[in-house]
Structures are given as C-alpha cells and as structure tokens.
Design an enzyme around this catalytic site. Structure first.
Site, PDB file in Angstrom:
ATOM      1  N   LYS A 179      44.712  44.363 -24.216  1.00  0.00           N
ATOM      2  CA  LYS A 179      45.874  43.877 -23.454  1.00  0.00           C
ATOM      3  C   LYS A 179      46.551  42.959 -24.142  1.00  0.00           C
ATOM      4  O   LYS A 179      48.009  43.074 -24.234  1.00  0.00           O
ATOM      5  CB  LYS A 179      45.369  43.522 -21.989  1.00  0.00           C
ATOM      6  CG  LYS A 179      46.533  42.764 -21.186  1.00  0.00           C
ATOM      7  CD  LYS A 179      45.633  42.253 -19.923  1.00  0.00           C
ATOM      8  CE  LYS A 179      45.139  40.831 -19.884  1.00  0.00           C
ATOM      9  NZ  LYS A 179      46.106  39.810 -20.064  1.00  0.00           N
TER      10      LYS A 179
ATOM     11  N   ASP B  15      49.172  29.336 -11.991  1.00  0.00           N
ATOM     12  CA  ASP B  15      48.510  30.406 -11.300  1.00  0.00           C
ATOM     13  C   ASP B  15      46.906  29.954 -11.089  1.00  0.00           C
ATOM     14  O   ASP B  15      46.747  28.728 -11.129  1.00  0.00           O
ATOM     15  CB  ASP B  15      48.182  31.599 -12.065  1.00  0.00           C
ATOM     16  CG  ASP B  15      47.728  31.377 -13.647  1.00  0.00           C
ATOM     17  OD1 ASP B  15      46.883  30.448 -13.528  1.00  0.00           O
ATOM     18  OD2 ASP B  15      48.058  32.114 -14.555  1.00  0.00           O
TER      19      ASP B  15
HETATM   20  N1  EPU Z   1      49.283  25.184 -22.880  1.00  0.00           N
HETATM   21  C1  EPU Z   1      49.657  23.935 -22.718  1.00  0.00           C
HETATM   22  N2  EPU Z   1      51.195  24.214 -22.982  1.00  0.00           N
HETATM   23  C2  EPU Z   1      51.683  25.039 -23.840  1.00  0.00           C
HETATM   24  C3  EPU Z   1      50.767  26.469 -23.892  1.00  0.00           C
HETATM   25  C4  EPU Z   1      49.590  26.283 -23.494  1.00  0.00           C
HETATM   26  O1  EPU Z   1      49.507  23.055 -22.312  1.00  0.00           O
HETATM   27  O2  EPU Z   1      53.017  25.247 -24.105  1.00  0.00           O
HETATM   28  C5  EPU Z   1      47.694  24.875 -22.461  1.00  0.00           C
HETATM   29  C6  EPU Z   1      47.397  26.024 -21.314  1.00  0.00           C
HETATM   30  O3  EPU Z   1      47.872  25.644 -20.104  1.00  0.00           O
HETATM   31  C7  EPU Z   1      46.149  26.336 -21.365  1.00  0.00           C
HETATM   32  C8  EPU Z   1      45.778  26.150 -23.031  1.00  0.00           C
HETATM   33  O4  EPU Z   1      46.772  25.422 -23.605  1.00  0.00           O
HETATM   34  O5  EPU Z   1      45.298  25.362 -20.700  1.00  0.00           O
HETATM   35  C9  EPU Z   1      45.673  27.466 -23.594  1.00  0.00           C
HETATM   36  O6  EPU Z   1      46.596  28.354 -23.317  1.00  0.00           O
HETATM   37  P1  EPU Z   1      47.191  29.632 -24.259  1.00  0.00           P
HETATM   38  O7  EPU Z   1      48.648  29.187 -24.699  1.00  0.00           O
HETATM   39  O8  EPU Z   1      46.326  29.659 -25.462  1.00  0.00           O
HETATM   40  O9  EPU Z   1      47.045  30.903 -23.459  1.00  0.00           O
HETATM   41  P2  EPU Z   1      48.146  32.230 -22.999  1.00  0.00           P
HETATM   42  O10 EPU Z   1      48.818  32.458 -24.622  1.00  0.00           O
HETATM   43  O11 EPU Z   1      49.008  31.663 -22.068  1.00  0.00           O
HETATM   44  C10 EPU Z   1      46.421  34.197 -23.743  1.00  0.00           C
HETATM   45  C11 EPU Z   1      45.967  34.977 -23.007  1.00  0.00           C
HETATM   46  C12 EPU Z   1      45.071  34.621 -21.756  1.00  0.00           C
HETATM   47  C13 EPU Z   1      43.964  33.816 -22.326  1.00  0.00           C
HETATM   48  C14 EPU Z   1      44.672  32.758 -23.285  1.00  0.00           C
HETATM   49  C15 EPU Z   1      43.646  31.837 -24.042  1.00  0.00           C
HETATM   50  C16 EPU Z   1      47.759  36.569 -23.101  1.00  0.00           C
HETATM   51  C17 EPU Z   1      48.784  37.369 -22.368  1.00  0.00           C
HETATM   52  N3  EPU Z   1      47.090  35.925 -22.309  1.00  0.00           N
HETATM   53  O12 EPU Z   1      47.271  33.241 -22.664  1.00  0.00           O
HETATM   54  O13 EPU Z   1      44.440  35.970 -21.165  1.00  0.00           O
HETATM   55  O14 EPU Z   1      42.973  33.281 -21.393  1.00  0.00           O
HETATM   56  O15 EPU Z   1      45.340  33.409 -24.053  1.00  0.00           O
HETATM   57  O16 EPU Z   1      42.849  32.637 -24.858  1.00  0.00           O
HETATM   58  O17 EPU Z   1      47.556  36.801 -24.335  1.00  0.00           O
HETATM   59  C18 EPU Z   1      43.578  37.266 -19.663  1.00  0.00           C
HETATM   60  O18 EPU Z   1      43.796  38.190 -20.484  1.00  0.00           O
HETATM   61  O19 EPU Z   1      42.935  37.389 -18.443  1.00  0.00           O
HETATM   62  C19 EPU Z   1      44.266  36.027 -19.819  1.00  0.00           C
HETATM   63  C20 EPU Z   1      44.475  35.073 -18.971  1.00  0.00           C
END
Ligand code: EPU
Length: 417
Positions: free
Chosen positions: A23, A117
């Site tokens: 996904k 969320d």
């Molecule tokens: N964060 C910030 N600022 C930002 C970006 C992130 O503070 O600008 C923080 C977030 O709040 C979080 C941490 O950094 O605490 C990590 O976030 P990240 O950006 O790595 O996550 P994401 O890209 O939003 C993806 C997956 C998530 C998965 C995370 C971590 C997708 C669509 N989603 O989210 O997947 O948990 O990476 O590996 O790729 C899931 O599939 O159930 C899911 C939630």
C-alpha cells in the site's frame, strides 16, 4: 461493504497466503505518474480502499486510472489540474504527496491540509520547509495550502530533522524535475521509498543513494511514462505471520521479501516462533504461548510502527511482561482499551506500552479504530475464547486486500457479517 468482522477464536491457522504490492509504495507510484504525460502501468497493485481514493485524486487532477485485476493503467494528461480537494485528502493523508509532484510538473499546487488522526497531529512541516528551500512559496488560506514555484524549483541541500517517509518522498518527487542537484540528508530508507525511486529511474530520473540516508537527485528536463511492478507489502506479510503465530499454527507467506522484515522476524523468533525465511517466502510456526519480549519502533530497518498494534495483540497472551516503545507517533494507543475489553492487561505510560501477558482473551464487541488496529484486533480474536465482533471494520479495507478471505483460507472461523 459490510462494516463488521466476526471471528471465532481457537482454530490454529495453517497453510499459505500470497501478499500483493505494498500500500505504502503503490500510492506513491501512482503520484509519480503525474510527473510524465502518457500511459503508465503499475502492476501488483492491491485492491484496497486507499488505492481507490488515490485513483480519485488522479481523476480529479485530470488523469484516468483503470484497474484490471492487479494492474493499474494510468493515463496522465499534458496539463494536469494542480489540485487535491479536501474530501479526498481528509480520507487519505497520503494525498499530500501530490504537492511535490504537481509543483515540479506545473509550478503550482493547491492541496487541502490534512488534519490529525488517531496517531497524533502528524504535521507536514518537513515537507513544506524542504520544498521552500527548493524555491516553492506557500500560503495557507481557508484550510487549503496554495503552493507556487515562481522561478521553478531548483536543487539544494535539505537535511531532514527526522527521516520522515512522506517528506523524503515529496522532496524526491519534486527534485527529479528541479533544476540542478538536490541532496536529501537524513532521508528515510524504507523499501517503499526505494521502490518509488526505482520507478522514477525507469521514467528517466537521475537518483543516487535511494535506500541510504543520503539521496542525491540530478534534475532532468522531462520524464517518460513507465511500467513498474510494486514491491511486496511487508506489512501485509508481517500481519499474516503474527496471525499464524498467535494461533500456534504454521503459516507460509509467499511472494514477499523477508529481507524487508528482518527486525520483525527476529522479534517473533525471540518469542519462541520458528521462522524459516527464503528469498521470497517465509514460514512461521507459533509457540503454544509466546515468551514476552521488548520492542521499540524505529524508522527502517528498525521494527515498523505499523506492526506495533499486531505485536501488542500477540504479546497480550505472552508468558511475562513485555514493553513496547512507540518512537514514531505521539499516540497510537486507542485500540489498547479494546484489547483490555477482551481481557488483556495493557497500559500505556507516555510512549511506552506495558503488556502483562494473560492466560487467555475472551471475545466481545470491539471497535476497529484504524487500519493496523483493526488487523491487530482480528488477530486477538483468533486467539480469544468465543466470538469477537469487530465494528468499524472498514478500516481494514484501507490496507488489506481480501483480509477475511485470506484468513479463512488459512482455517480461521471468520466472516464479514
Ligand atoms: N513528521 C513531522 N513533520 C513532518 C512529517 C512527519 O513531525 O513534516 C512526524 C510525524 O508526525 C510522525 C513521524 O514524523 O511522528 C514519521 O512520519 P512519516 O512522515 O515518516 O510518516 P508518513 O509518511 O506520514 C508513512 C506511512 C505510514 C507509516 C509511516 C512511518 C504512507 C502512506 N504512510 O506515513 O503508514 O506509519 O510512514 O513508517 O506511506 C499505515 O500504513 O498504516 C501508515 C500509517
């Protein structure tokens, strides 16, 4: 689609399941198509709700996305509409990734700002700061982020405060068409990100270092459409392995990449599972009762936060006390109350989850909460005495293609109401 999963615990799972593409890769591959007009083909795409929603985002932008089996054919126009509306972004936060792609392709992007969320606030400040340093200008008006690149995007050095998956991907999508060289330091190293880089390379992008902490991108003038096969879903694979393990059965997951689950497999082995990993399949045999272990979630190659709820469900029946430390999200704990209603003895203290293993769980009605929580609660139901009814089960459809059918094929007594 019905909103309830009914599972009757007690039957050990046995047999084999195949997993589809990830996904968290396919959604980004779909966004990447926006970087080049023409017909793209993405294979091994799971039929899940999030892919459908991203298809709608592409439709809104003026592209068309057609599914045939597990293949997506995406036609991207010469002049995409640079916009992702709130009703779609609200349903799926990953829509924010169109920001980098649309800015790079059209010089502008209007994207509704996603809210928080169940995991906490989930800001996008790293995305914004990185894109600003590449020449983008943003303004937030009435909940919509208006981005422009008045002089085009240009290469620069970005050093992320945290190896955010989404921020690394957004910057990568922007950098491939930017002028000059972009270096992303402290980059995420997730296999799904490497998969995105591989598709971009097929499209003609010049990228070095994907899968390491420093990614260097040499911008090119234009990109071509590509055909790409999505990397297998390590989270889907890991979830079925934990499901097999909690029932004490023997489950083989096929068409996966066990090397992407090294830490998760190691922790399962520490609980007493017998794990046999090959190049593209892995077989697990669960113990009668798991031994307690401590787990800390970390960016890849650490233990994945999206395997945390499943692992907590599994450890709820362990012999001893386990400590699971959540290092990625501020809060990911709403499902704990649901597990406790089933008789688990779990409490969260800050980012730590203390799990005192109980002898048995008992089925009851519980709320699915989110994708991974719904999967974790189903897993608990597989071990519980009697009937577990998971409401709000649609959450599982966001991430698992054929969840109930695949578990039933392994011998679970499970149905969609
Ligand atoms: N964060 C910030 N600022 C930002 C970006 C992130 O503070 O600008 C923080 C977030 O709040 C979080 C941490 O950094 O605490 C990590 O976030 P990240 O950006 O790595 O996550 P994401 O890209 O939003 C993806 C997956 C998530 C998965 C995370 C971590 C997708 C669509 N989603 O989210 O997947 O948990 O990476 O590996 O790729 C899931 O599939 O159930 C899911 C939630």
């Amino acid at each position: 689609m019905s909103d309830v999963i009914l599972v009757r615990g007690g039957a050990p799972l046995n047999g084999a399941v195949e997993v589809l593409g990830a996904k968290n890769a396919v959604l980004k591959l779909m966004v990447a198509t926006l970087l080049a007009p023409g017909r793209h083909v993405i294979e091994n795409a799971p039929n899940i709700l999030d892919v459908e929603i991203m298809g709608r985002v592409l439709d809104h932008v003026g592209a068309s996305c057609v599914r045939s089996g597990t293949t997506l054919t995406i036609d991207v126009p010469e002049d995409p509409i640079p916009e992702a509306p709130l009703d779609l972004v609200r349903q799926m936060r990953a829509s924010i990734l169109v920001l980098g792609a649309l800015l790079a392709r059209t010089g502008e992007a209007r994207v509704a700002l996603p809210g928080g969320d169940d995991f906490g606030s989930r800001p996008i400040d790293y995305h914004i700061r990185g894109l600003e340093s590449m020449g983008a200008v943003f303004e937030l008006r009435h909940g919509v982020l208006y981005g422009t690149a008045p002089d085009g995007l240009h290469g620069t050095e970005v050093f992320l405060e945290f190896p955010s998956v989404g921020a690394t991907e957004n910057l990568l999508l922007a950098a491939v068409l930017a002028k000059g060289t972009t270096t992303i330091g402290n980059a995420a190293r997730e296999p799904e990100l490497t998969d995105l880089a591989e598709m971009l390379q097929k499209m003609g992008a010049k990228i070095d270092g994907a899968g390491t902490s420093t990614i260097e991108v040499h911008g090119v003038g234009s990109l071509e459409p590509a055909v790409h096969r999505t990397v297998p879903d390590r989270l889907e694979a890991g979830t079925y392995l934990v499901a097999g393990a909690i029932t004490g059965g023997t489950v083989t997951v096929e068409r996966c990449r066990p090397e992407h689950l090294r830490m998760e497999l190691r922790k399962l082995a520490d609980t007493g599972c017998v794990v046999d990993a090959n190049e593209d399949s892995v077989t697990i045999t669960g113990p009668d009762r798991p031994t307690a272990v401590d787990v800390a979630t970390l960016p890849y190659p650490g233990f994945h936060t999206d395997m945390h709820p499943q692992m907590v469900a599994y450890l709820s029946v362990a012999d001893g006390t386990s400590l699971v430390t959540e290092n990625i999200y501020a809060g990911r704990f709403r499902y704990l109350g649901e597990l406790n209603r089933m008789g688990a003895d779990i409490h969260a203290d800050g980012q730590h989850v203390v799990i005192r293993g109980v002898d048995e769980l008992s089925g009851c009605e519980i709320d699915g909460c989110d994708i991974r929580a719904a999967a974790a609660l189903t897993i608990a139901g597989l071990r519980a005495d009697g009937l577990t009814t998971i409401t709000e089960a649609h959450h599982v459809d966001r991430g698992y293609d054929g969840w109930v059918d695949k578990l039933a094929s392994l011998g679970a007594t499970i149905e969609r109401a």
